[in-house]
Design a protein around this motif. Structure first.
Motif, PDB file in Angstrom:
ATOM      1  N   PRO A  81      13.860  79.290  42.789  1.00 24.76           N
ATOM      2  CA  PRO A  81      14.600  78.267  42.413  1.00 24.76           C
ATOM      3  C   PRO A  81      13.835  77.172  41.602  1.00 24.76           C
ATOM      4  CG  PRO A  81      15.214  79.139  44.820  1.00 24.76           C
ATOM      5  CD  PRO A  81      13.879  79.620  44.209  1.00 24.76           C
ATOM      6  N   LYS A  82      12.726  76.792  42.081  1.00 25.90           N
ATOM      7  CA  LYS A  82      11.977  75.730  41.438  1.00 25.90           C
ATOM      8  C   LYS A  82      11.774  76.271  39.840  1.00 25.90           C
ATOM      9  CE  LYS A  82       8.010  72.512  41.234  1.00 25.90           C
ATOM     10  NZ  LYS A  82       7.934  72.969  39.747  1.00 25.90           N
ATOM     11  N   ASP A  87      13.770  75.795  34.259  1.00 24.30           N
ATOM     12  CA  ASP A  87      14.376  76.637  32.797  1.00 24.30           C
ATOM     13  C   ASP A  87      15.290  75.980  32.630  1.00 24.30           C
ATOM     14  OD1 ASP A  87      12.065  78.498  32.696  1.00 24.30           O
ATOM     15  OD2 ASP A  87      13.335  80.178  33.787  1.00 24.30           O
ATOM     16  N   VAL A  88      16.242  75.566  33.468  1.00 21.51           N
ATOM     17  CA  VAL A  88      17.548  74.668  32.992  1.00 21.51           C
ATOM     18  C   VAL A  88      17.109  73.481  32.252  1.00 21.51           C
ATOM     19  CG1 VAL A  88      19.621  73.609  34.088  1.00 21.51           C
ATOM     20  CG2 VAL A  88      18.931  75.910  34.729  1.00 21.51           C
ATOM     21  N   VAL A  89      16.348  72.836  32.925  1.00 23.01           N
ATOM     22  CA  VAL A  89      15.692  71.292  32.572  1.00 23.01           C
ATOM     23  C   VAL A  89      15.404  71.585  30.915  1.00 23.01           C
ATOM     24  CG1 VAL A  89      13.986  69.376  32.254  1.00 23.01           C
ATOM     25  CG2 VAL A  89      15.478  70.271  34.513  1.00 23.01           C
ATOM     26  N   ALA A 126      22.065  78.023  42.997  1.00 25.47           N
ATOM     27  CA  ALA A 126      23.127  77.236  42.638  1.00 25.47           C
ATOM     28  C   ALA A 126      22.821  75.996  42.837  1.00 25.47           C
ATOM     29  CB  ALA A 126      24.596  77.255  43.409  1.00 25.47           C
ATOM     30  N   ARG A 127      21.980  75.604  43.935  1.00 26.56           N
ATOM     31  CA  ARG A 127      21.423  74.103  44.065  1.00 26.56           C
ATOM     32  C   ARG A 127      20.397  73.887  43.162  1.00 26.56           C
ATOM     33  NH1 ARG A 127      20.478  74.493  49.111  1.00 26.56           N
ATOM     34  NH2 ARG A 127      22.210  73.304  49.833  1.00 26.56           N
ATOM     35  N   ALA A 132      18.688  70.453  38.740  1.00 26.82           N
ATOM     36  CA  ALA A 132      18.233  70.474  37.195  1.00 26.82           C
ATOM     37  C   ALA A 132      19.084  69.563  36.328  1.00 26.82           C
ATOM     38  CB  ALA A 132      18.074  71.794  36.744  1.00 26.82           C
ATOM     39  N   VAL A 133      20.266  69.511  36.395  1.00 28.14           N
ATOM     40  CA  VAL A 133      21.342  68.960  35.556  1.00 28.14           C
ATOM     41  C   VAL A 133      21.273  67.492  36.040  1.00 28.14           C
ATOM     42  CG1 VAL A 133      23.607  68.689  35.029  1.00 28.14           C
ATOM     43  CG2 VAL A 133      22.804  70.684  34.989  1.00 28.14           C
TER      44      VAL A 133
END
Length: 252
Positions: A81-82, A87-89, A126-127, A132-133
């Motif tokens: 998850p981290k 990656d999303v950031v 999901a978290r 990240a968002v």
């Protein structure tokens, strides 16, 4: 008059490989989910796509996904998850920069493909997406499937959760999308797709793969830009909605 947002996945070319006709799609939609380089897209493609979106007056969103170019981001990745959050950031940040130099800005986030489907039920991933968002910009809405974990967690975190439906995808009775590996998962007939969307926009319902009718309330409807005949489908959908008294406009 009722208003519905139409979004489409765009900017999914890569290098010398092209996919879709984004410029034509922009004539029918109000929001553009721009690939951020992990499932498709490269800096040149992303910048050109943002420039076309700005010119067309279409809202730009970050279409974030797994780091999976070979699989077009449609495969599940058992990622920490981290690492996923980072990656999303990274993807949002890259698109923000390229949108800015194109005269636009990123105004929402929509996960792509395998990630999108995974975070319907996978709480940890999901978290990670929500965190990240929020860490980049807590004012960025997240698009997701109604009833999904990602939208539940987004609301808990104080983010705007935007429910989305799909114009060219078949639904299971539980509201999830029929897997692309199954026959009939993707709709191809523009008239059938337009009827599918009209039911969603005017009756808040969808006919599922087994013939049952499911209540579905969506602020945005996706018309995939990479499907065969995507432009014809988007054109037919827009025309049918306008004829029914429904205007096309961003959910923002």
């Amino acid at each position: 008059m009722a208003i519905i947002d139409l979004n489409s996945d765009v900017g999914e070319a890569f290098g010398r490989w092209t996919l879709g006709d984004d410029e034509a799609i922009f004539r029918s939609v109000s929001s553009a989910n721009v690939a951020c380089g992990f499932h498709a897209g490269d800096p040149g493609v992303i910048r050109a796509t943002c420039e076309k979106a700005v010119e067309a007056g279409v809202v730009i969103g970050a279409h974030v996904g797994y780091r999976d170019l070979a699989g077009f981001g449609r495969r599940f990745l058992d990622i920490d998850p981290k690492e996923l959050a980072d990656d999303v950031v990274y993807q949002i940040g890259a698109l923000q920069a390229l949108a800015a130099v194109s005269g636009g800005r990123v105004e929402y986030v929509k996960p792509h493909g395998g990630l999108y489907n995974t975070i319907v039920k996978h709480t940890a991933q999901a978290r990670a997406v929500v965190e990240a968002v929020k860490s980049v910009d807590p004012n960025l809405p997240i698009l997701g499937l109604p009833g999904s974990e990602v939208l539940r967690l987004a609301e808990e975190a104080g983010l705007r959760a935007v429910s989305e439906a799909f114009a060219d995808r078949a639904y299971n009775p539980d509201g999830t999308l029929v897997s692309r590996s199954q026959p009939g998962a993707v709709l191809h007939d523009p008239v059938e797709v337009a009827e599918h969307v009209l039911r969603m926009a005017t009756e808040q319902s969808v006919r599922t793969i087994d013939g049952s009718v499911l209540t579905i309330r969506a602020e945005s409807i996706c018309v995939h830009g990479d499907s065969p005949g995507a432009v014809a489908m988007a054109t037919e959908v827009k025309s049918a909605l306008i004829d029914a008294g429904v205007s096309i406009g961003s959910f923002l």
